[in-house]
Design an enzyme around this catalytic site. Structure first.
Site, PDB file in Angstrom:
ATOM      1  N   GLY A   1      -3.396   5.117   1.661  1.00  0.00           N
ATOM      2  CA  GLY A   1      -4.784   4.659   1.609  1.00  0.00           C
ATOM      3  C   GLY A   1      -5.329   4.331   2.993  1.00  0.00           C
ATOM      4  O   GLY A   1      -6.463   4.681   3.320  1.00  0.00           O
TER       5      GLY A   1
ATOM      6  N   TYR B   1       6.470   2.486 -13.828  1.00  0.00           N
ATOM      7  CA  TYR B   1       5.725   3.232 -12.806  1.00  0.00           C
ATOM      8  C   TYR B   1       5.300   4.583 -13.363  1.00  0.00           C
ATOM      9  O   TYR B   1       4.137   4.977 -13.268  1.00  0.00           O
ATOM     10  CB  TYR B   1       6.616   3.412 -11.574  1.00  0.00           C
ATOM     11  CG  TYR B   1       5.975   4.219 -10.471  1.00  0.00           C
ATOM     12  CD1 TYR B   1       5.034   3.652  -9.617  1.00  0.00           C
ATOM     13  CD2 TYR B   1       6.316   5.556 -10.265  1.00  0.00           C
ATOM     14  CE1 TYR B   1       4.443   4.396  -8.603  1.00  0.00           C
ATOM     15  CE2 TYR B   1       5.738   6.303  -9.256  1.00  0.00           C
ATOM     16  CZ  TYR B   1       4.805   5.727  -8.429  1.00  0.00           C
ATOM     17  OH  TYR B   1       4.223   6.461  -7.427  1.00  0.00           O
TER      18      TYR B   1
HETATM   19  N1  LIG Z   1       4.963   6.911  -1.327  1.00  0.00           N
HETATM   20  C1  LIG Z   1       5.157   7.988  -2.063  1.00  0.00           C
HETATM   21  O1  LIG Z   1       6.070   8.784  -1.801  1.00  0.00           O
HETATM   22  C2  LIG Z   1       4.278   8.288  -3.229  1.00  0.00           C
HETATM   23  C3  LIG Z   1       4.615   9.383  -4.048  1.00  0.00           C
HETATM   24  C4  LIG Z   1       3.796   9.682  -5.125  1.00  0.00           C
HETATM   25  C5  LIG Z   1       2.674   8.932  -5.369  1.00  0.00           C
HETATM   26  N2  LIG Z   1       2.373   7.882  -4.562  1.00  0.00           N
HETATM   27  C6  LIG Z   1       1.166   7.091  -4.867  1.00  0.00           C
HETATM   28  O2  LIG Z   1       0.374   6.996  -3.705  1.00  0.00           O
HETATM   29  C7  LIG Z   1      -0.409   5.799  -3.753  1.00  0.00           C
HETATM   30  C8  LIG Z   1      -0.279   5.057  -2.429  1.00  0.00           C
HETATM   31  O3  LIG Z   1       1.063   4.682  -2.273  1.00  0.00           O
HETATM   32  P1  LIG Z   1       1.703   4.322  -0.869  1.00  0.00           P
HETATM   33  O4  LIG Z   1       2.997   5.019  -0.813  1.00  0.00           O
HETATM   34  O5  LIG Z   1       0.706   4.506   0.214  1.00  0.00           O
HETATM   35  O6  LIG Z   1       2.043   2.772  -1.121  1.00  0.00           O
HETATM   36  P2  LIG Z   1       1.846   1.456  -0.222  1.00  0.00           P
HETATM   37  O7  LIG Z   1       2.031   1.786   1.223  1.00  0.00           O
HETATM   38  O8  LIG Z   1       2.718   0.463  -0.854  1.00  0.00           O
HETATM   39  O9  LIG Z   1       0.312   1.090  -0.441  1.00  0.00           O
HETATM   40  C9  LIG Z   1      -0.137   0.652  -1.689  1.00  0.00           C
HETATM   41  C10 LIG Z   1      -1.537   0.093  -1.544  1.00  0.00           C
HETATM   42  O10 LIG Z   1      -1.944  -0.455  -2.811  1.00  0.00           O
HETATM   43  C11 LIG Z   1      -2.365  -1.804  -2.615  1.00  0.00           C
HETATM   44  N3  LIG Z   1      -2.142  -2.664  -3.785  1.00  0.00           N
HETATM   45  C12 LIG Z   1      -1.002  -2.850  -4.483  1.00  0.00           C
HETATM   46  N4  LIG Z   1      -1.181  -3.775  -5.437  1.00  0.00           N
HETATM   47  C13 LIG Z   1      -2.472  -4.190  -5.348  1.00  0.00           C
HETATM   48  C14 LIG Z   1      -3.251  -5.136  -6.047  1.00  0.00           C
HETATM   49  N5  LIG Z   1      -2.756  -5.895  -7.047  1.00  0.00           N
HETATM   50  N6  LIG Z   1      -4.537  -5.299  -5.689  1.00  0.00           N
HETATM   51  C15 LIG Z   1      -5.056  -4.577  -4.680  1.00  0.00           C
HETATM   52  N7  LIG Z   1      -4.371  -3.674  -3.968  1.00  0.00           N
HETATM   53  C16 LIG Z   1      -3.088  -3.480  -4.291  1.00  0.00           C
HETATM   54  C17 LIG Z   1      -1.516  -2.285  -1.444  1.00  0.00           C
HETATM   55  O11 LIG Z   1      -2.035  -3.479  -0.903  1.00  0.00           O
HETATM   56  P3  LIG Z   1      -1.129  -4.402   0.074  1.00  0.00           P
HETATM   57  O12 LIG Z   1      -1.097  -3.666   1.375  1.00  0.00           O
HETATM   58  O13 LIG Z   1      -1.856  -5.666   0.122  1.00  0.00           O
HETATM   59  O14 LIG Z   1       0.225  -4.491  -0.583  1.00  0.00           O
HETATM   60  C18 LIG Z   1      -1.613  -1.062  -0.547  1.00  0.00           C
HETATM   61  O15 LIG Z   1      -2.845  -1.028   0.127  1.00  0.00           O
HETATM   62  C19 LIG Z   1       0.125   5.006  -4.953  1.00  0.00           C
HETATM   63  O16 LIG Z   1      -0.735   5.146  -6.054  1.00  0.00           O
HETATM   64  C20 LIG Z   1       1.457   5.664  -5.244  1.00  0.00           C
HETATM   65  O17 LIG Z   1       1.852   5.537  -6.598  1.00  0.00           O
HETATM   66  C21 LIG Z   1       3.131   7.528  -3.499  1.00  0.00           C
END
Ligand SMILES: NC(=O)c1ccc[n+]([C@@H]2O[C@H](COP(=O)([O-])OP(=O)(O)OC[C@H]3O[C@@H](n4cnc5c(N)ncnc54)[C@H](OP(=O)(O)O)[C@@H]3O)[C@@H](O)[C@H]2O)c1
Length: 261
Positions: free
Chosen positions: A14, A156
């Site tokens: 994001g 998840y």
């Molecule tokens: N990483 C991967 O390999 C992968 C693979 C497939 C899909 N995805 C999807 O990609 C998307 C982004 O993931 P990412 O890997 O970038 O994860 P990340 O780095 O953990 O970022 C997650 C984001 O969501 C926010 N968030 C979580 N809980 C929240 C809440 N209760 N209220 C408001 N904001 C909240 C976090 O805020 P904080 O910074 O405050 O925690 C952070 O900005 C997700 O939907 C994930 O399922 C990721």
């Protein structure tokens, strides 16, 4: 250029997306769970040359999701439901008493899309992009809140499949309104806290996920593409439940009940 709301803009994919959008002249509504978290992580972007505005709300609270929608202006070209939590840790509940991953990863985006629908339609051509995952598991409608034998990976995966089912429904609902809806798996095990926090060795970069997401958010060639699920940049087949109209109806009716609409 467009006005784009990116949920979960404080980290990982994001934040990378918000940064790229700002660099390309978009008005970015960068969402954080709180003002403090937003300032702490997005200070440079907020103070930089781009038009980046902080919008806040803890997605674990439906009341906060409603307050978040109130911060969005009339013009909205793209809603990116990106915020999410991974599978590490035990069962938790949202402020509203719902299983936390279902609530944050799916239900918050469901409500946000409903609250912002008219603004997207008025701004058409517009897009809704749900950042889901290749990790998907069929929803057991007898235990959606996973009260029996909780498993974080299952929590998840069902939330991610719910996002895809929601995208398919949105695409059908918004057909002819100039608003598209798509879902994607950005990349496998990107190096973000969601992955490293679960003790998994990253297998791809945030940049790879960003390229895939960027296409759906901004590529003019995809302006009319709606209803698809993409694995990276390729259209792919989601879990079979996503194509089950009855399951989608059950999920939609349950979701409407849970958000109180
Ligand atoms: N990483 C991967 O390999 C992968 C693979 C497939 C899909 N995805 C999807 O990609 C998307 C982004 O993931 P990412 O890997 O970038 O994860 P990340 O780095 O953990 O970022 C997650 C984001 O969501 C926010 N968030 C979580 N809980 C929240 C809440 N209760 N209220 C408001 N904001 C909240 C976090 O805020 P904080 O910074 O405050 O925690 C952070 O900005 C997700 O939907 C994930 O399922 C990721």
């Amino acid at each position: 250029m467009s006005t784009v709301l990116v949920t979960g803009a404080t980290d990982g994919l994001g934040r990378a997306l918000a940064t790229r959008l700002a660099g390309n002249g978009a008005t970015v509504l960068a969402h954080a769970r709180s003002e403090e978290r937003g300032r702490e992580t997005l200070g440079e972007l907020l103070d930089g040359p781009g038009d980046v505005r902080l919008v806040v709300g803890d997605l674990a609270s439906l009341q906060a999701v409603r307050a978040l929608a109130d911060q969005v202006p009339d013009r909205l070209d793209v809603l990116v439901n990106n915020a999410g939590i991974g599978f590490a840790g035990g069962r938790e509940e949202s402020e509203d008493g719902y299983e936390l991953r279902f609530a944050v990863n799916y239900l918050a985006g469901f409500l946000l899309a409903a609250l912002l629908r008219d603004r997207l339609v008025a701004s058409a051509p517009a897009r809704i992009v749900n950042v889901a995952s290749a990790g998907q598991q069929a929803i057991d409608f007898d235990d959606v809140m996973l009260e029996d034998g909780y498993d974080g990976a299952r929590a998840y995966r069902q939330s991610k499949l719910a996002q895809i089912m929601h995208s398919f429904d949105l695409a059908a609902e918004l057909e002819g309104e100039g608003v598209t809806a798509t879902a994607l798996h950005p990349a496998t095990f990107m190096a973000t806290k969601m992955v490293t926090g679960a003790g998994i060795t990253p297998a791809s970069t945030v940049q790879e996920g960003l390229e895939a997401t960027w296409r759906l958010v901004a590529d003019p060639a995809l302006e009319r593409v709606s209803g698809g699920y993409f694995n990276g940049t390729s259209e792919a087949r989601a879990d079979a439940q996503a194509y089950d109209a009855d399951a989608r109806r059950r999920l939609r009716e349950l979701s409407e009940r849970l958000v109180g609409s």
